[in-house]
Design an enzyme around this catalytic site. Structure first.
Site, PDB file in Angstrom:
ATOM      1  N   CYS A 124       0.800  -1.217   0.000  1.00  0.00           N
ATOM      2  CA  CYS A 124       0.000   0.000   0.000  1.00  0.00           C
ATOM      3  C   CYS A 124       0.829   1.262   0.000  1.00  0.00           C
ATOM      4  O   CYS A 124       2.042   1.252   0.169  1.00  0.00           O
ATOM      5  CB  CYS A 124      -0.982  -0.003   1.151  1.00  0.00           C
ATOM      6  SG  CYS A 124      -0.341  -0.663   2.655  1.00  0.00           S
ATOM      7  N   ARG A 172       3.396   0.047  -6.754  1.00  0.00           N
ATOM      8  CA  ARG A 172       3.701  -0.752  -5.569  1.00  0.00           C
ATOM      9  C   ARG A 172       2.749  -1.933  -5.433  1.00  0.00           C
ATOM     10  O   ARG A 172       3.030  -2.867  -4.685  1.00  0.00           O
ATOM     11  CB  ARG A 172       3.583   0.113  -4.306  1.00  0.00           C
ATOM     12  CG  ARG A 172       4.549   1.267  -4.291  1.00  0.00           C
ATOM     13  CD  ARG A 172       4.072   2.360  -3.345  1.00  0.00           C
ATOM     14  NE  ARG A 172       4.239   2.003  -1.966  1.00  0.00           N
ATOM     15  CZ  ARG A 172       5.301   2.281  -1.238  1.00  0.00           C
ATOM     16  NH1 ARG A 172       6.307   2.907  -1.787  1.00  0.00           N
ATOM     17  NH2 ARG A 172       5.381   1.937   0.017  1.00  0.00           N
ATOM     18  N   TRP A 204      -2.927  -2.978   0.227  1.00  0.00           N
ATOM     19  CA  TRP A 204      -2.582  -4.338  -0.163  1.00  0.00           C
ATOM     20  C   TRP A 204      -2.837  -5.166   1.098  1.00  0.00           C
ATOM     21  O   TRP A 204      -2.075  -5.090   2.058  1.00  0.00           O
ATOM     22  CB  TRP A 204      -1.124  -4.417  -0.615  1.00  0.00           C
ATOM     23  CG  TRP A 204      -0.766  -5.760  -1.155  1.00  0.00           C
ATOM     24  CD1 TRP A 204      -0.966  -6.204  -2.434  1.00  0.00           C
ATOM     25  CD2 TRP A 204      -0.155  -6.829  -0.444  1.00  0.00           C
ATOM     26  NE1 TRP A 204      -0.519  -7.493  -2.542  1.00  0.00           N
ATOM     27  CE2 TRP A 204      -0.024  -7.900  -1.346  1.00  0.00           C
ATOM     28  CE3 TRP A 204       0.275  -7.006   0.866  1.00  0.00           C
ATOM     29  CZ2 TRP A 204       0.527  -9.120  -0.982  1.00  0.00           C
ATOM     30  CZ3 TRP A 204       0.827  -8.219   1.237  1.00  0.00           C
ATOM     31  CH2 TRP A 204       0.952  -9.260   0.305  1.00  0.00           C
ATOM     32  N   ASN A 247      -0.033   2.002   6.540  1.00  0.00           N
ATOM     33  CA  ASN A 247       0.784   0.978   5.865  1.00  0.00           C
ATOM     34  C   ASN A 247       1.434   0.137   6.938  1.00  0.00           C
ATOM     35  O   ASN A 247       1.949   0.710   7.901  1.00  0.00           O
ATOM     36  CB  ASN A 247       1.986   1.610   5.155  1.00  0.00           C
ATOM     37  CG  ASN A 247       1.659   2.207   3.812  1.00  0.00           C
ATOM     38  OD1 ASN A 247       2.573   2.635   3.127  1.00  0.00           O
ATOM     39  ND2 ASN A 247       0.419   2.254   3.433  1.00  0.00           N
ATOM     40  N   GLY A 248       1.489  -1.171   6.744  1.00  0.00           N
ATOM     41  CA  GLY A 248       2.212  -2.007   7.701  1.00  0.00           C
ATOM     42  C   GLY A 248       1.301  -2.987   8.412  1.00  0.00           C
ATOM     43  O   GLY A 248       0.169  -3.243   7.972  1.00  0.00           O
ATOM     44  N   GLU A 262      23.576 -17.528 -12.533  1.00  0.00           N
ATOM     45  CA  GLU A 262      23.022 -16.211 -12.853  1.00  0.00           C
ATOM     46  C   GLU A 262      24.109 -15.307 -13.452  1.00  0.00           C
ATOM     47  O   GLU A 262      23.863 -14.562 -14.402  1.00  0.00           O
ATOM     48  CB  GLU A 262      22.416 -15.601 -11.581  1.00  0.00           C
ATOM     49  CG  GLU A 262      21.861 -14.199 -11.706  1.00  0.00           C
ATOM     50  CD  GLU A 262      20.751 -14.032 -12.744  1.00  0.00           C
ATOM     51  OE1 GLU A 262      20.246 -15.035 -13.279  1.00  0.00           O
ATOM     52  OE2 GLU A 262      20.415 -12.877 -13.043  1.00  0.00           O
ATOM     53  N   LYS A 286      23.866 -13.633 -17.145  1.00  0.00           N
ATOM     54  CA  LYS A 286      23.978 -12.185 -17.358  1.00  0.00           C
ATOM     55  C   LYS A 286      25.042 -11.900 -18.406  1.00  0.00           C
ATOM     56  O   LYS A 286      24.835 -11.103 -19.311  1.00  0.00           O
ATOM     57  CB  LYS A 286      24.376 -11.450 -16.062  1.00  0.00           C
ATOM     58  CG  LYS A 286      23.335 -11.278 -15.020  1.00  0.00           C
ATOM     59  CD  LYS A 286      22.359 -10.156 -15.262  1.00  0.00           C
ATOM     60  CE  LYS A 286      21.105 -10.665 -15.866  1.00  0.00           C
ATOM     61  NZ  LYS A 286      20.150 -11.409 -15.172  1.00  0.00           N
ATOM     62  N   GLU A 339      23.846 -12.955 -21.925  1.00  0.00           N
ATOM     63  CA  GLU A 339      22.717 -12.245 -22.541  1.00  0.00           C
ATOM     64  C   GLU A 339      23.047 -10.818 -22.939  1.00  0.00           C
ATOM     65  O   GLU A 339      22.498 -10.324 -23.915  1.00  0.00           O
ATOM     66  CB  GLU A 339      21.418 -12.338 -21.722  1.00  0.00           C
ATOM     67  CG  GLU A 339      21.389 -11.698 -20.376  1.00  0.00           C
ATOM     68  CD  GLU A 339      20.063 -11.907 -19.625  1.00  0.00           C
ATOM     69  OE1 GLU A 339      19.012 -12.093 -20.245  1.00  0.00           O
ATOM     70  OE2 GLU A 339      20.100 -11.870 -18.384  1.00  0.00           O
ATOM     71  N   HIS A 366      34.780 -33.511 -13.716  1.00  0.00           N
ATOM     72  CA  HIS A 366      33.985 -34.497 -14.455  1.00  0.00           C
ATOM     73  C   HIS A 366      33.758 -34.076 -15.903  1.00  0.00           C
ATOM     74  O   HIS A 366      32.861 -34.575 -16.567  1.00  0.00           O
ATOM     75  CB  HIS A 366      32.644 -34.732 -13.743  1.00  0.00           C
ATOM     76  CG  HIS A 366      32.801 -35.307 -12.370  1.00  0.00           C
ATOM     77  ND1 HIS A 366      33.143 -36.632 -12.157  1.00  0.00           N
ATOM     78  CD2 HIS A 366      32.737 -34.733 -11.154  1.00  0.00           C
ATOM     79  CE1 HIS A 366      33.245 -36.851 -10.855  1.00  0.00           C
ATOM     80  NE2 HIS A 366      33.013 -35.707 -10.228  1.00  0.00           N
ATOM     81  N   LYS A 380      11.677  -8.351 -23.022  1.00  0.00           N
ATOM     82  CA  LYS A 380      11.587  -8.218 -21.564  1.00  0.00           C
ATOM     83  C   LYS A 380      10.544  -9.181 -20.966  1.00  0.00           C
ATOM     84  O   LYS A 380      10.878 -10.034 -20.162  1.00  0.00           O
ATOM     85  CB  LYS A 380      11.249  -6.767 -21.200  1.00  0.00           C
ATOM     86  CG  LYS A 380      11.166  -6.515 -19.712  1.00  0.00           C
ATOM     87  CD  LYS A 380      12.520  -6.659 -19.046  1.00  0.00           C
ATOM     88  CE  LYS A 380      12.453  -6.581 -17.536  1.00  0.00           C
ATOM     89  NZ  LYS A 380      13.690  -7.054 -16.913  1.00  0.00           N
TER      90      LYS A 380
END
Ligand code: HGA
Length: 609
Positions: A2, A27, A74, A98-99, A482, A486, A489, A505, A604
Site C-alpha cells: 500500500c 507498488r 494491499w 501501511n504495515g 546467474e 547475465k 545475454e 567431471h 523483456k
C-alpha cells in the site's frame, strides 16, 4: 503493497491525493480510498478497485478540500474489499495505515470491551478507535497520535485527519516508509517521493518513531517521546517520471544501483516488526503454509535461479523438501501431483507464458496451494495464484533482470522463514537474527556496489574473451549460473556455470589461458573444497577471477585476481554475491559496445512460449 498520501494546502488537494495514489500504483494494491474535509465535513470514499474508480467517485461528488488523506491498500488483515479499504474512521476521525500492527488483537479486545464497534477486519481500524479513545481523555490530536503510536507493536506509517481539528494533519512512521513534502502552498506527505513530485521537490525523510504535524504554514517533527527534532530538507533529484534514466547511462546500470531501495521497499513489511507473519503472503497463507508438506518452485531464466537459491534455504532452514523446475519443462512432462505441495511460481512481469501455463497445469492436477512471487501486481500470474507476494523493485526496463532477481531472493527468504515458523522450526532467536540480517540487506548491498571501479577494470580483460566459466558451490552455485546468464545475454560472451565439484567431471578439459574462470568464494563451510577446485584450474593455466569474502584468505598471485567482498553474510550471502556479477557483465557489455538494455533476440516480458 500500500501507499499513503496526505495533504493540507490552500489549493484543492483532491486531485493531488489522486495523482499521488496513481504514482504509487506500481507498488501494487487491491483497493483505494480517501478521506477529506469537504466544507468542514469528513467525506470518505473507498473503492475495491483501481485508483481510476476512486477518481470517478470523487468526480461525481465534485469533491473539493484543503486537507485530506488517501491510501492504496494491499490487504494483510482482512480480505480485499470496500469494507476493509482505508481510511478507517472513528467518529469524525480518519486514519490510513501501511504495515502490520502485531498487537492489534489485544488493542481491539480492549476497545471492544469499552464499547467500540469494529466495522472491518483490519488491524488498522484498531488505530482509529484507539486514537479516538485517547482524544476523549482531553489531550490534543498530536499528543493523541503520539500516545497511540507508542502503544503499537509492528510496522506502521499512518496519516490522520479529523473534523474536530481541521487545520492540521498528523503523520507518523515506524518501519514503513513515509516522507514529507514541503510545498509552496502547504504541506504534503507520502510513502515515496514519486507521489509528491507533482507539488514539490523539497522532501524530509522521517526516521523510525518520528511523528509530524502538517499545517498550511509549516510543520514540526518530534521523536516518539515528544522531543522536537530537526530533520534535514532534501531537494529531490528524482524525475517526475520514475523510469527516466537520470544520471545513468543505461536502465540496467540504474536498476543495479536501485537495488538497495528496491530491497528496502520489498522488505517494508518486516522493517519495524520483531517477527515474521505468514500473512504477508496473503490472508489464507497461515493455514496454507502450515499445511505445506513439500514445495515445488516453477520459474524460467533469472527467476529460476532465484528459486534454486531458495531450495537451499527452504530445505536447510524450514526442513521442507523443495524441488525447483523450469516451467517450460514442467508443463509438458507427466509428473506426480501432490495436493499437499505448495506450488510457487516466480516471474518479474507476472506474464511469462511458460510460468503461467505451468501454474495452470499444476492447478489442473489438483494442486490448489499456489503462491505467485511477481513484480507486477495486476499480472496474470498474480491473478491466477491463491497467494501472492509482490516484490517492490519498481519498473524494470532493462531486459537483463537485476533488481527483480534480488527482490525475488528477499521474498523467498521471507517465505523460508514463514514456512519454518509455521512448522515450528524457527526459534525466536533465529527469527530475530535472520530478520535483522534482512533489514540490514539494503545497506550491505549498497556497500558491495562501491566495488564498481574495480569490477570495471576486470571487465576490460573479459571483453576480448570468447568464453568464460563460472564456478560456485552450495547456495552460490545458482549465483554462478546467474552470473553466466547475465554475461551471455548482454555481452554475448559464451559463458557456462558449474557446481565447482563438477569441474573434474568434464569442463576442466576446456580450461586454458584463454578461458577466464570466475569463482564465487564466500567464507562459508564449503570454502576449503572450493579452494581445491581453484587449484585444479590454476594447475591447467586457467586465469582465476575470485569474488572472495573478507576472511576467505585466498592470496592474490600470478593469474589469480581477487576482489574482496565485505564480511560473509551467512544465509543471505547469495544476494550480495550476485551484485558484482551483474556489474561485471554490464561493464563487459559496455566495453564490447552491445545494446545493453535491449540485447539482440531477447524481449523483456516473455509472453510467448
Ligand atoms: N494491515 C493493513 C495495511 C496493509 C498494508 O500495509 N499493505 O501494504 C491492512 O491489512 O489493511
Amino acid at each position: 503493497m500500500c501507499g499513503i498520501v496526505t495533504a493540507i494546502a490552500t489549493r484543492n488537494i483532491v486531485p493531488v491525493l489522486l495523482e499521488g495514489l496513481r504514482k504509487l500504483e506500481y507498488r501494487g494494491y487491491d483497493s483505494a480510498g480517501l478521506a477529506v474535509l469537504h466544507n468542514g465535513e469528513m467525506v470518505r470514499l473507498r473503492s475495491a478497485g483501481r485508483v481510476a474508480e476512486l477518481a470517478s467517485l470523487a468526480d461525481n461528488r465534485q469533491l473539493q478540500a484543503n486537507i485530506g488523506i488517501a491510501h492504496t491498500r494491499w490487504a494483510t488483515h482482512g480480505v480485499p474489499s470496500e469494507r476493509n479499504a482505508h481510511p478507517h474512521v472513528s467518529a469524525g476521525l480518519a486514519v490510513v495505515h501501511n504495515g502490520i500492527i502485531e498487537n492489534f488483537e489485544t488493542i481491539k479486545a480492549d476497545l471492544q470491551a469499552k464499547g467500540y464497534v469494529f466495522e472491518s477486519d483490519t488491524d488498522t481500524e484498531a488505530i482509529a478507535h484507539l486514537l479516538h479513545h485517547k482524544l476523549q481523555s482531553g489531550v490534543d490530536l498530536f499528543e493523541a497520535v503520539r500516545l497511540t503510536t507508542n502503544e503499537l507493536l509492528g510496522a506502521y506509517a499512518i496519516g490522520v485527519v479529523t473534523e474536530a481539528d481541521p487545520f492540521r494533519a498528523i503523520v507518523a512512521r515506524r518501519g514503513s516508509p513515509l516522507l514529507l513534502g514541503v510545498g509552496e502552498d502547504g504541506m504534503y506527505a507520502a510513502s515515496d517521493t514519486a507521489a509528491l513530485l507533482q507539488v514539490t521537490r523539497k522532501v524530509v525523510y522521517l526516521e523510525d518513531g518520528d511523528l509530524a504535524e502538517l499545517r498550511l504554514d509549516g510543520y514540526k517533527v518530534v521523536l516518539a517521546d515528544g522531543t522536537p527534532v530537526e530533520r534535514e530538507v532534501h531537494l529531490s533529484s528524482l524525475s517526475a517520471d520514475a523510469v527516466e534514466l537520470g544520471k545513468y547511462r543505461h536502465y540496467m546500470q540504474k536498476e543495479i544501483f536501485e537495488q538497495p531501495q528496491a530491497l528496502a521497499n520489498t522488505l517494508e513489511m518486516i522493517a519495524g516488526g520483531g517477527s515474521i507473519s505468514a500473512q504477508i503472503f496473503g490472508v489464507s497463507a497461515t493455514e496454507s503454509l502450515a499445511a505445506t508438506r513439500r514445495v515445488l518452485v516453477l520459474a524460467c531464466g533469472t527467476s529460476y535461479h532465484s528459486a534454486l537459491v531458495a531450495r537451499y534455504w527452504i530445505e536447510s532452514i524450514a526442513k521442507i523438501p523443495c524441488t525447483v523446475e523450469i516451467a517450460s519443462e514442467y508443463r509438458y512432462r507427466e509428473s506426480v501431483p501432490d495436493p499437499e505441495t505448495l506450488v510457487v511460481v516466480i516471474s518479474q512481469s507476472g506474464e511469462t507464458a511458460d510460468t503461467l501455463a505451468a501454474l495452470k497445469h499444476a492447478k489442473s492436477l489438483g494442486m490448489s496451494k499456489t503462491l505467485a512471487i511477481c513484480n507486477v501486481p495486476e499480472s496474470a500470474i498474480v491473478r491466477e495464484a491463491a497467494l501472492r507476494f509482490i516484490t517492490r523493485a519498481g519498473p524494470e526496463i532493462g531486459v537483463a533482470s537485476t533488481k527483480a532477481f534480488t527482490t525475488q531472493l528477499a521474498a523467498l527468504a521471507l517465505l523460508t522463514l514463514a514456512l519454518a515458523k509455521q512448522h515450528g522450526r524457527l526459534s525466536a532467536e533465529d527469527e530475530t537474527r535472520y530478520l535483522t540480517a534482512l533489514r540490514h540487506l539494503p545497506v550491505a548491498v549498497a556497500k558491495v556496489l562501491e566495488l564498481e571501479p574495480q569490477i570495471e577494470q576486470w571487465a576490460q580483460k573479459f571483453s576480448g574473451k570468447q568464453h568464460a566459466l563460472f564456478l560456485g558451490r552450495g547456495r552460490h552455485w545458482p549465483i554462478a549460473m546467474e552470473g553466466a546468464l547475465k554475461l551471455k545475454e548482454i555481452s554475448y560472451i559464451h559463458a557456462e556455470s558449474y557446481a565447482a565439484g563438477e569441474l573434474k567431471h568434464g569442463p576442466l578439459a576446456l580450461v586454458d589461458k584463454e578461458m577466464p574462470v570466475i569463482a564465487i568464494a564466500p567464507a562459508d563451510e564449503l570454502l576449503e573444497k572450493l579452494k581445491s577446485n581453484l587449484q585444479e584450474v590454476r594447475a591447467r593455466g586457467g586465469e582465476l577471477y575470485v569474488f572472495a569474502d573478507a576472511g576467505s584468505e585466498i592470496p592474490e598471485s600470478e593469474g589469480v585476481h581477487i576482489l574482496h567482498m565485505p564480511e560473509h553474510y551467512g544465509m543471505l550471502s547469495p544476494v550480495l554475491h550476485v551484485i558484482p556479477l551483474q556489474l561485471l557483465s554490464y561493464h563487459a557489455a559496455l566495453v564490447k559496445g552491445t545494446d545493453v538494455d535491449k540485447p539482440r533476440n531477447l524481449a523483456k516480458s516473455v509472453t510467448v512460449e
